[in-house]
Design an enzyme around this catalytic site. Structure first.
Site, mmCIF file in Angstrom:
data_model
loop_
_atom_site.group_PDB
_atom_site.id
_atom_site.type_symbol
_atom_site.label_atom_id
_atom_site.label_comp_id
_atom_site.label_asym_id
_atom_site.label_seq_id
_atom_site.Cartn_x
_atom_site.Cartn_y
_atom_site.Cartn_z
ATOM 1 N N CYS A 133 39.038 44.528 35.089
ATOM 2 C CA CYS A 133 40.471 44.469 34.882
ATOM 3 C C CYS A 133 41.295 45.115 35.998
ATOM 4 O O CYS A 133 42.290 44.550 36.446
ATOM 5 C CB CYS A 133 40.825 45.064 33.536
ATOM 6 S SG CYS A 133 40.239 46.750 33.320
ATOM 7 N N HIS A 185 41.996 49.262 29.577
ATOM 8 C CA HIS A 185 42.292 47.972 30.196
ATOM 9 C C HIS A 185 43.460 48.161 31.155
ATOM 10 O O HIS A 185 44.192 49.145 31.067
ATOM 11 C CB HIS A 185 42.634 46.958 29.094
ATOM 12 C CG HIS A 185 42.683 45.545 29.560
ATOM 13 N ND1 HIS A 185 41.708 44.980 30.347
ATOM 14 C CD2 HIS A 185 43.608 44.563 29.332
ATOM 15 C CE1 HIS A 185 42.021 43.721 30.592
ATOM 16 N NE2 HIS A 185 43.175 43.439 29.980
ATOM 17 N N ASP A 187 47.847 38.666 32.193
ATOM 18 C CA ASP A 187 46.552 39.354 32.235
ATOM 19 C C ASP A 187 45.561 38.487 32.981
ATOM 20 O O ASP A 187 44.928 37.604 32.396
ATOM 21 C CB ASP A 187 46.072 39.637 30.810
ATOM 22 C CG ASP A 187 44.894 40.597 30.814
ATOM 23 O OD1 ASP A 187 44.357 40.876 31.904
ATOM 24 O OD2 ASP A 187 44.527 41.075 29.715
#
Lengths: 658, 316
Positions: free
Chosen positions: A410, A454, A470
């Protein structure tokens, strides 16, 4: 008096002291533990053999003891570099306890040592306040009490088991007092004393800086970050973006929060349902708080920044409980000039390849929304993979990731995406936090662990405001839908089993139960703060509770409890005759059908009254009452067991057949 | 006849005999079986009985009947304000032929003495009787003379009639084991009373069920009635309550406690039981203690306080 310290009693003292110290073992240097163990052994040998103890009779040894004490001070001072904190204090206490053991001789010494052992129990809670710690410490308290019982039992006639049993009874009897004191003792709004600086040295968690590669450490951690309990049904898993620090500034490698987003918060527009929930945050030593993206009502604990991140007034050094309201679907349109500037700033002369690529896209299609789509397409098309063990990026991390390794997690995606957007002229920022969470169906709350950490990106689109993007989801959609567990390789022994096997299910159920217990513990015991105390009293109908009235209530409650306990014990001593107990059971059975015996009613009169109202019972009742009277008042040598059997078998429900 | 069977001293047999005695007496004194039994209990316990009632409800008949059925000698003495101690205990008279003083025994030398309207006599006369009751002997001119055994005094007094009387002081009331009131008869009993012949003449037709020796045995047997520790606890609890209850002027004396236990034992025996149960104590307690207690608040009847006392003390 001194003669009372027999080897057995001494052993009790030494063992209980060691038990109280045991949880600290991992917190000290080996040297200190060795010294403590040596001192205890020395004292023990002195009791059972002719090994001399450092009393005044042995001047050399006595001087050695004094030197030892001085040395302990010095070594500890040097070891902890003069920092008088929790660890140093405890180390000193341990060393001196070891020396005190050497002197253990008189009655007074035993008491001093026992009370120090009780204190040692308390010190454990500086380090851990978990359920197992509490249970272990309760057991140690019983053991120390048993040691005192042993010491005080006349001629030490109590067996070891009897000592423990009596101590257990005493502790059990003290439990109501403990609960009353816990509930009523005035809670101060802040901690009673500040925890020393070193209290949070080893705490893991998100920080407000992000260096590529850092979340990996968190990714492997099963530690709980926080728990969230929703008032109703929680939002769906894909909406569970827990917002932490928002990172604006970068030097090309590390991202920092900076001050750009710290302006006053502007209201956001709710576009969907609003969820109310309670967060129980584990201490992490920083000020920022977590909330479901995006928080619409911050309550009174938190404060919101312009970039929608939340902060507490003080660093979170103990478990913090707060209430929030959030709308997962929202629009945030505010963008100040400072923010716009910050959201477009890139470090000087870094990421040349990425910048070139972004400029190329911008020339082809200047619309921001199209640029976002183009960038996401890039990740999709270029064969990017999601991995928690990415190759090292020693040079320009963004360029290397985007054009060489194509493997990361991430952080890599969020950081590179924001760089690309800023280079293409779209304001963008990195948001860190947690994604997802595991639902504990025992107590209906979500557990968010460190491995759920995250990072994602947000871009500012003129027509829609800040929009969450994302990029990780593009590469690894299951990261979001199944949680990070689905991507982790076999690390735990259970991972080699089939995910759906009964063993795994049972294991999950057990962990859920265990965590639920911990949650309730944290919620109701550790989280019992001044506000909760106040709320408790308000719900009981008292208002304007101040410390004076609390103290008054505490004193009153303690007096009542002690009185009640004394009364119960007094009563219990009176009614011990099994005959009377059996008869009381008999009366109890009849009382349940409305034939209560008045205290002044004699057994004969009672039996007559019962027989008059319940003819079906008359034979049995008369028999029982005659037998009871004969045993109790005539004291005839009859069979007591027969009466007890009759009473046991006696049933008030029976009706005569005819 | 029935007398011999008493020698088989089983408590159950005693119970049967007493039941028979009460049944016999019940033919004379109608509708008073319970009071008869209590009066008998008092007799068996070796205590004296105070009957407090209006004239004409059968006090004298009760005394007569008890004496007759128990096979005891009976004397009646009407107390008046001019009654002298010598009229009760007797006197020594010089016998001219024999040149010696001879004791002239007073009416107290009997087995059952009915002292009618005891509160009409002066305290001097009263105390002569009370000494005889307590000591079971009398002193006449420096010589003590034992009284016959058994010796049972039934004193009566009229509670309403207070003019020209000398009410017995508490210390003397204490000498009576029990106080009973007969009260008016129940309508059905009264009907029979009105229809039937004179009760006194009926009395002559009765045969004694006991004799003096048997009664003495019975009195001795009272001591063998078993009293368990829990029962003593109960009696002590009752005494303690009477002493702590602020509604009484003063609590029960140890003598009252002893009397209570003895009466309870006798009641158990009369009922054919060899041990005392709490109900025995409860049954006799109002008769034993009511005349020994005084309510602080004169408007509250002592009997009500005594009922409350029984209800307040739990049986241990």
């Amino acid at each position: 008096m001194t003669a009372r310290l027999t080897p057995t009693t001494l052993l009790w003292c030494l063992v209980t002291l060691t038990l109280a110290l045991l949880p600290h073992a991992g917190r000290f240097s080996i040297g200190l533990l060795a010294v403590f163990a040596l001192l205890v052994t020395w004292r023990w040998l002195g009791a059972i053999s002719r090994v001399p103890l450092p009393t005044r009779d042995h001047l050399v040894l006595w001087i050695f003891k004094q030197v030892l004490a001085l040395a302990a001070f010095l070594v500890i001072y040097i070891h902890y570099r003069g920092q008088i904190g929790r660890d140093a204090g405890l180390a000193l206490l341990t060393a001196l306890l070891g020396l005190k053991v050497l002197e253990l001789e008189s009655e007074r010494d035993v008491y001093v040592l026992s009370f120090l052992a009780y204190f040692l129990v308390v010190t454990n809670f500086f380090y851990s306040q978990s359920v197992p710690t509490a249970l272990y410490m309760l057991a140690v308290v019983v053991a120390i009490t048993a040691s005192l019982v042993r010491f005080n039992s006349a001629l030490e006639t109590f067996s070891h088991f009897a000592c423990l049993r009596l101590a257990g009874t005493m502790v059990a009897q003290a439990t109501p007092l403990m609960i009353a004191a816990f509930l009523l003792f005035p809670r101060l709004p802040g901690p009673l004393w500040g925890l020393p600086q070193d209290a949070f040295s080893g705490v893991t968690g998100l920080s407000d800086t992000m260096t590529i590669g850092e979340i990996t450490r968190l990714g492997a951690s099963d530690e709980i970050a926080f728990r969230a309990q929703f008032d109703g049904i929680p939002p769906r898993a894909a909406d569970l973006y827990w917002r932490g620090p928002v990172l604006w500034d970068t030097d090309g490698r590390t991202w920092r929060a900076g001050a750009s987003g710290h302006g006053p918060a502007t209201p956001i527009i709710k576009l969907g349902p609003v969820y109310a929930y309670t967060v129980l945050l584990e201490p992490h030593g920083e000020r920022w708080l977590l909330g479901l993206d995006a928080v619409t009502n911050v309550g009174d604990t938190a404060r919101a920044h312009a970039d929608l991140s939340l902060v507490a007034r003080n660093p979170v050094k103990k478990r913090l409980r707060y209430r929030l309201e959030s709308a997962p679907v929202y629009a945030a349109r505010a963008l100040s000039a400072t923010e716009r500037a910050a959201a477009l700033t890139l470090p000087y002369a870094r990421h040349p390849k990425a910048l070139a690529l972004a400029r190329q896209w911008r020339v082809a299609n200047p619309a921001p929304a199209a640029l976002v789509a183009r960038a996401l397409d890039y990740y999709r098309e270029q064969g990017f993979v999601y991995t928690l063990l990415p190759p090292a990026l020693p040079r320009d991390s963004v360029d290397q990731f985007l054009f060489e390794t194509h493997a990361g997690f991430c952080e890599h995606y969020a950081a590179s995406f924001v760089v690309l957007m800023r280079a293409a002229g779209v304001p963008a920022r990195v948001v860190t936090g947690y994604q997802g969470g595991e639902f504990n169906d025992v107590s209906d709350y979500l557990v968010i662990r460190q491995r759920d950490a995250h990072a994602w990106a947000e871009v500012y689109l003129p027509e829609r405001g800040w929009v969450r993007v994302d990029p990780t989801a593009v590469v690894a959609p299951s990261r979001l839908s199944l949680g990070i567990d689905s991507l982790r390789t076999a690390r735990t022994p259970l991972a080699i089993l089939d995910r759906n096997s009964t063993a795994v299910a049972a294991w999950r159920q057990m962990t859920a139960l265990w965590d639920a217990a911990n949650f309730q513990w944290a919620q109701w015991v550790l989280g019992y703060s001044a506000q909760r105390q106040f709320a408790l009293f308000t719900s009981l109908g008292f208002d304007a509770i101040d410390i004076a009235s609390l103290m008054f209530a505490l004193t009153g409650a303690l007096a009542i409890l002690v009185g009640a306990l004394a009364l119960v014990m007094f009563r219990a001593r009176e009614v011990r005759d099994p005959l009377v107990l059996a008869y009381a059971r008999f009366c109890g059975k009849l009382a349940r059908v409305g034939l209560t015996r008045a205290p002044h009613e004699g057994p004969v009169a009672y039996a007559e009254r019962v027989a008059a109202t319940r003819a079906d019972l008359s034979v049995e009742v008369t028999r029982i009452s005659q037998l009871y009277t004969a045993l109790r008042y005539a004291e005839l040598p009859l069979n007591r067991a027969l009466l007890e059997r009759l009473i046991r078998k006696f049933k008030t429900t029976r009706r005569s057949g005819g | 006849m029935a007398i011999s069977s008493f020698k088989a001293k089983s408590t159950a047999a005693v119970g049967d005999q007493i039941t028979r005695l009460v049944a016999q007496a019940g033919q004379i004194i109608l509708g008073q079986d319970e009071n008869l039994k209590l009066a008998l209990t008092c007799l068996v316990a070796g205590g004296h009985l105070l009957l407090e009632d209006l004239p004409g409800v059968g006090k004298t008949t009760l005394a007569h009947t008890l004496a007759r059925l128990s096979g005891l000698e009976f004397q009646r003495l009407q107390f008046t304000s001019d009654l002298l101690p010598a009229d009760i205990v007797g006197t020594s008279i010089y016998h001219r032929e024999r040149h010696a003083f001879e004791l002239h025994q007073g009416p107290v030398f009997t087995q059952v003495l009915l002292a009618d309207e005891v509160n009409r006599a002066t305290p001097r006369a009263q105390s002569a009787l009370l000494e005889a009751m307590e000591e079971q002997q009398v002193s006449i001119e420096g010589k003590t003379h034992p009284l016959p055994r058994p010796f049972f005094v039934i004193a009566t007094q009229n509670p309403r009639d207070q003019i020209g009387t000398y009410p017995l002081p508490e210390s003397q009331l204490d000498r009576f084991l029990m106080r009973l009131s007969l009260g008016y008869p129940a309508p059905s009993a009264e009907r029979e009373l009105l229809r039937g012949q004179d009760r006194r003449s009926l009395l002559a037709t009765l045969d004694p069920v006991l004799d003096a020796a048997t009664l003495c045995q019975l009195q001795a047997q009272v001591d063998t009635v078993h009293v368990a520790e829990p029962l003593l606890d109960y009696v002590q609890a009752l005494l303690k309550y009477s002493r702590h209850d602020v509604e009484f002027v003063q609590g029960l004396s140890p003598r009252a406690g002893m009397g209570l236990l003895r009466a309870a034992r006798a009641w158990a025996l009369v009922n054919g039981r060899g041990h005392v149960v709490p109900e025995d104590v409860q049954r006799v307690l109002p008769k034993v203690v009511t005349h020994r207690l005084q309510a602080l608040d004169l408007a509250v009847p002592v009997s009500r306080l005594v009922t409350r006392l029984l209800e307040a003390v739990a049986i241990p």
